[in-house]
Design a protein around this motif. Structure first.
Motif, short mmCIF file in Angstrom:
data_model
loop_
_atom_site.label_atom_id
_atom_site.label_comp_id
_atom_site.label_asym_id
_atom_site.label_seq_id
_atom_site.Cartn_x
_atom_site.Cartn_y
_atom_site.Cartn_z
N ILE A 539 0.95 -1.18 0.03
CA ILE A 539 -0.04 0.24 -0.09
C ILE A 539 0.90 1.35 -0.09
O ILE A 539 0.71 2.08 0.76
N ARG A 540 1.68 1.09 -1.08
CA ARG A 540 2.34 2.58 -1.27
C ARG A 540 1.77 2.96 -2.43
O ARG A 540 1.43 2.23 -3.24
N PRO A 541 1.71 4.26 -2.92
CA PRO A 541 2.43 5.42 -1.83
C PRO A 541 1.63 5.69 -0.97
O PRO A 541 0.42 5.55 -0.81
N THR A 542 2.07 6.70 -0.07
CA THR A 542 1.46 7.32 1.02
C THR A 542 0.16 8.12 0.83
O THR A 542 -0.77 8.25 1.67
N GLY A 543 0.01 8.46 -0.40
CA GLY A 543 -1.32 9.31 -0.78
C GLY A 543 -2.34 8.45 -0.43
O GLY A 543 -3.59 9.11 -0.40
N LEU A 544 -2.32 7.00 -0.71
CA LEU A 544 -3.46 6.03 -0.43
C LEU A 544 -3.72 5.90 1.09
O LEU A 544 -4.88 5.21 1.24
N HIS A 545 -2.75 6.34 1.92
CA HIS A 545 -3.15 5.75 3.38
C HIS A 545 -4.41 6.37 4.11
O HIS A 545 -4.98 5.66 4.61
N GLY A 546 -4.82 7.64 3.27
CA GLY A 546 -6.05 7.99 4.13
C GLY A 546 -7.24 7.21 3.59
O GLY A 546 -8.05 6.86 4.62
N ARG A 547 -7.38 6.72 2.42
CA ARG A 547 -8.39 5.86 1.96
C ARG A 547 -8.39 4.52 2.91
O ARG A 547 -9.35 4.35 3.27
N VAL A 548 -7.42 4.04 3.21
CA VAL A 548 -7.08 2.76 3.94
C VAL A 548 -7.40 3.00 5.33
O VAL A 548 -8.28 2.26 5.69
N VAL A 549 -6.98 4.27 5.96
CA VAL A 549 -7.45 4.44 7.38
C VAL A 549 -9.21 4.34 7.37
O VAL A 549 -9.56 4.28 8.33
N ALA A 550 -9.59 5.41 6.30
CA ALA A 550 -11.04 5.41 6.41
C ALA A 550 -11.69 4.11 6.16
O ALA A 550 -12.64 3.81 6.83
N LEU A 551 -11.14 3.19 5.31
CA LEU A 551 -11.81 1.89 5.35
C LEU A 551 -11.89 1.11 6.82
O LEU A 551 -12.90 0.41 7.04
N ILE A 552 -10.76 1.25 7.41
CA ILE A 552 -10.59 0.59 8.65
C ILE A 552 -11.60 1.45 9.84
O ILE A 552 -12.28 0.83 10.41
N LEU A 553 -11.34 2.71 9.75
CA LEU A 553 -12.27 3.44 10.63
C LEU A 553 -13.48 3.40 10.45
O LEU A 553 -14.48 3.38 11.37
N GLY A 554 -14.02 3.38 9.10
CA GLY A 554 -15.57 2.96 8.70
C GLY A 554 -16.01 1.80 9.20
O GLY A 554 -17.21 1.81 9.71
N GLN A 555 -15.44 0.67 9.28
CA GLN A 555 -15.79 -0.60 9.89
C GLN A 555 -15.79 -0.50 11.24
O GLN A 555 -16.93 -0.96 11.86
N SER A 556 -15.05 0.11 11.90
CA SER A 556 -15.27 0.21 13.40
C SER A 556 -16.42 1.07 13.83
O SER A 556 -17.08 0.72 14.79
N GLN A 557 -16.51 2.20 12.93
CA GLN A 557 -17.71 3.24 13.65
C GLN A 557 -18.92 2.57 13.26
O GLN A 557 -20.03 2.96 13.95
N ARG A 558 -19.15 1.31 12.73
CA ARG A 558 -20.44 0.78 12.55
C ARG A 558 -20.83 -0.14 13.66
O ARG A 558 -21.67 -1.06 13.76
N ASP A 559 -19.89 -0.24 14.75
CA ASP A 559 -19.84 -1.04 15.98
C ASP A 559 -20.52 -0.44 17.21
O ASP A 559 -20.37 -1.00 18.17
#
Length: 571
Positions: A539-559
């Motif tokens: 998951i390089r480059p770093t410009g994609l990290h925001g989307r990955v964090v949003a995926l993980i965070l979105g999963q958790s926020q539905r809990d």
């Protein structure tokens, strides 16, 4: 005597102190890693070097740089370079306060530049250190040119003024500060002696050696070897024996060692005092150590500032291959802190043989260890610890072999959601062995490092040949069978979903994980798949990290109202 390791924080930096049990001598060693991708690769071998130095009676302190690993800070912080210098000075001061009469710094690559600029050492070992900060940044830019060949189309650029190298950013302030530092003209107050080790097959930089001698430093030079082996990648990284012995011999023969056998009194304490927690703006972190019969597992707990309450939804992050708990390109650290800001605690964990967990210091002969039953046991232990904290539900996150661990835990425990990135194997069998082995060269024939590893025996050519033959044999067997039995991968993923787990697969566009899934699971039966355009396997480059964090965070926020409570069912 056994080595005792103490985990904690020195100012804002994650730190580990190594010592013999009981009293220690009066020489302290500050071990300073390289930056960025090189730090990820060198972490486990440098842990082994710290143990070896401690066995000689020295007190050794290892640090994560601010903005990297499990320390505080972000790559774009305006004062990051200054804080890194203060980290060095704090490490030296901590060792002296503890009673060390002399402090030796051992630094790799850019860590040596920071050691020279910060000062305060009596003696220094510099391995592969460039002649200047500008030279280091030039090398980073060349490295990035090679790295971008693995990025897909549409990869986002770094933020304005920043530069990326191998999945890590150098912010504008760091670039400016490092560009301005020239150690060949620096004043080396108090530095008496230095060992300079060059790159592989080369002498140390002559200008750096001459500048230090002009400053009154007694400089010894050694032709380099093994730097590539240390920095190539986290799974294969190793500290070659000649360099290890050269460093131990040089430190042992120094004037700083004259009083080594005069122990620090026990009443003074036998370890550097480290803080137990790291206070961040929106999170609190602390080291995690789970001691069991199979050895100690290490990790980091990240909690909301308001603390943890029973019933909260936790997330467990599993290490990816040999990359420690902070995740690929520090992605798990970033995601964990975002979860904490949203009120969600998490655990970032190393299975055995990785990071700071117990196990071997040398790399395994093949990929099998990352998919071994022992690694699954470690992943389950971490999950069970989270359940014991009163978790209302537990999510798991992993990449590559971490995705394998997440899937295996999900079939053994009640996992609320599993977010699995670029999983190349969910069941470890002959087909997975063949796929994992051949993937080391498939699509990477242009990579000279891969060919060098093959030609020098670091990739087992016979094992590679067997894997290719086995893969072909398995395909023929499936074709001849006509009506094969249930595919084990499809069966595993089906069982996970039947248990009520929300299974989310994420693949970089063009990643072999896509073909793996297509080859095992029928189209109508596959779990949802999210594609990351422009990303490589880690998951390089770093410009994609925001989307990955949003995926993980979105999963958790539905809990917020979990309907699936975790249990500790028999494995």
């Amino acid at each position: 005597m056994p080595i005792v390791r103490s985990h904690g924080y020195l100012r804002e930096s994650f730190a580990v102190a190594h010592r013999l049990r009981g009293a220690v001598g009066t020489t302290g060693v500050l071990l300073l890693p390289p930056l960025g991708y090189e730090d990820v690769s060198a972490y486990r071998p440098l842990r082994g070097l710290a143990d070896a130095l401690a066995e000689g009676g020295r007190l050794v302190l290892r640090l994560d740089w601010p903005g990297l690993g499990d320390s505080a800070g972000d790559a774009l912080d305006a004062d990051l370079h200054h804080r890194r210098l203060e980290t060095v000075r704090s490490g030296v001061a901590a060792l002296r306060t503890h009673g060390c009469r002399a402090v030796v710094g051992i630094a790799v690559r850019a860590g040596g530049l920071l050691a020279l600029e910060a000062g305060g050492f009596d003696e220094l070992v510099l391995w592969g250190t460039p002649r200047s900060g500008a030279r280091f940044l030039h090398e980073e830019r060349l490295f990035q040119r090679l790295a971008v060949a693995s990025f897909g189309a549409g990869a986002p650029p770094p933020p304005p003024g920043a530069e990326e190298a191998g999945g890590f950013l150098h912010g504008p302030s760091v670039i400016a500060a490092m560009s301005a530092f020239d150690p060949t003209t620096a004043v080396h107050t108090g530095l008496r002696r230095a060992l300079l080790i060059g790159r592989d097959g080369a002498a140390p930089d002559s200008a750096l050696a001459a500048g230090m001698r002009a400053g009154g430093v007694d400089v010894e030079e050694r032709r380099g070897e093994g730097l590539g082996a240390l920095l190539e990648n986290a799974y294969n990284a190793t500290l070659v024996a000649p360099i290890r012995e050269a460093v131990l011999t040089w430190v042992g023969g120094s004037g700083a060692e004259e009083a080594r056998h005069q122990p620090v009194r026990e009443s003074q304490g036998s370890a550097v005092r480290l803080e137990t927690h790291l206070q961040l703006d929106a999170a609190v972190e602390r080291p995690w150590l789970e001691v069991g019969g199979a050895g100690a597992l290490s990790g980091v707990v990240c909690e909301p500032v308001g603390g943890v309450r029973p019933g909260m939804a936790w997330t467990v992050f599993y290490n990816a291959g040999g990359i420690r708990r902070c995740g690929p390109n520090r992605l798990w650290t970033t995601a964990a802190r975002a979860l904490a800001a949203a009120g969600r605690p998490s655990l970032r964990v190393d299975v055995r043989d990785v990071g700071d967990s117990d196990g071997r210091s040398e790399p395994a002969a093949d990929l099998e260890a990352m998919y071994a039953p022992s690694s699954i046991d470690d992943a389950v232990r971490a999950f069970d610890w989270v359940v014991d904290q009163g978790a209302g539900s537990v999510n798991v996150v992993g990449l590559c072999s971490g995705a394998f661990l997440g899937a295996q835990v999900s079939v053994r425990r009640s996992v609320r959601r599993a977010v699995l990135f670029n999983g190349l194997a969910f069941v470890w069998d002959d087909d997975a062995r063949a796929s994992s082995m051949t993937s080391q060269v498939r699509g990477s024939l242009f990579d000279a490092r891969r060919w060098r590893r093959l030609l020098t025996g670091k990739i087992d050519a016979f094992a590679l040949a067997r894997a290719m033959v086995n893969k072909g044999r398995l395909r023929v067997q499936r074709w001849r069978s006509g009506a094969p039995g249930p595919d084990p991968v499809a069966a595993l993923l089906g069982e996970i979903r039947a248990r009520g787990t929300d299974l989310q697969l994420v693949s970089s566009a063009g990643d072999p994980s896509i073909a793996y899934m297509e080859g095992h699971v029928n189209e109508g039966e596959r779990p949802p798949l999210t594609l990351l355009e422009g990303a490589d396997h880690t998951i390089r480059p770093t410009g994609l990290h925001g989307r990955v964090v949003a995926l993980i965070l979105g999963q958790s926020q539905r809990d917020s109202n979990p309907c699936l409570c975790p249990e500790r069912a028999p494995s």
